[in-house]
Design a protein around this motif. Sequence first.
Motif: not given
Length: 227
Positions: A40-49, A54-63, A103-107
Amino acid sequence: MKDIIIAIDGHSSCGKSTMAKVLASRIGYTYVDTGAMYRAVTYFCMKNNLIQGGDIDIPALEKALPDADITFRHISGSQKTYLDGEDIEEQIRSMEVSSMVSPVAAIPFVRTAMVERQRRMGEMKRIVMDGRDIGTTVFPNAEMKVFVTASAEIRAERRFIELTEKGLKVDYNDILANVRERDHIDSTRSVSPLRKADDAIVLDNSQMTRQEQNEWLYNHYLEIAGR
């Protein structure tokens, strides 16, 4: 029978969720699919660009993550995963999500946030929870711990059949590569890597039918909860 926590860990596509659901229903416990939470977190990332190439915007995800409302609902005997009130059960089982969930779950902050939510779910015991680090990190004192495994080839075949039966066009070799990649990421991540807890019972279901593994699990529950 005493009330206990049942932690089921293991490699991807081992059938952990299926057997955990069956056991929980059989003994009247609550089932929690922690893998669905990370999906669900991974889908959340995809839904919110928040994932680009393949690169995750980690600062934006943390916020943004604290505002992501991930819940489970039991509908007609099955569990559905919801994100901000939307049923996303079908979306989170796609190969697109599968390719990025490890990769998302490893953060680290993602794992910390999900573990906190998982622990709250198990405060009253009477819970069956499956994932990668339930018996080692989430509930290290769980009364019953099971580590499930099977060969990568068999797991890929099972996943291929599952997705094909849903009408999805998938390639077995792509699935096998994904299974192996997820094994590597899950086992080598810095936070809560996948490993067997020292006191976990190993279940290799490579050559077992679903009925055989369900009975195996139920018999171990009776032995542990009846002590």
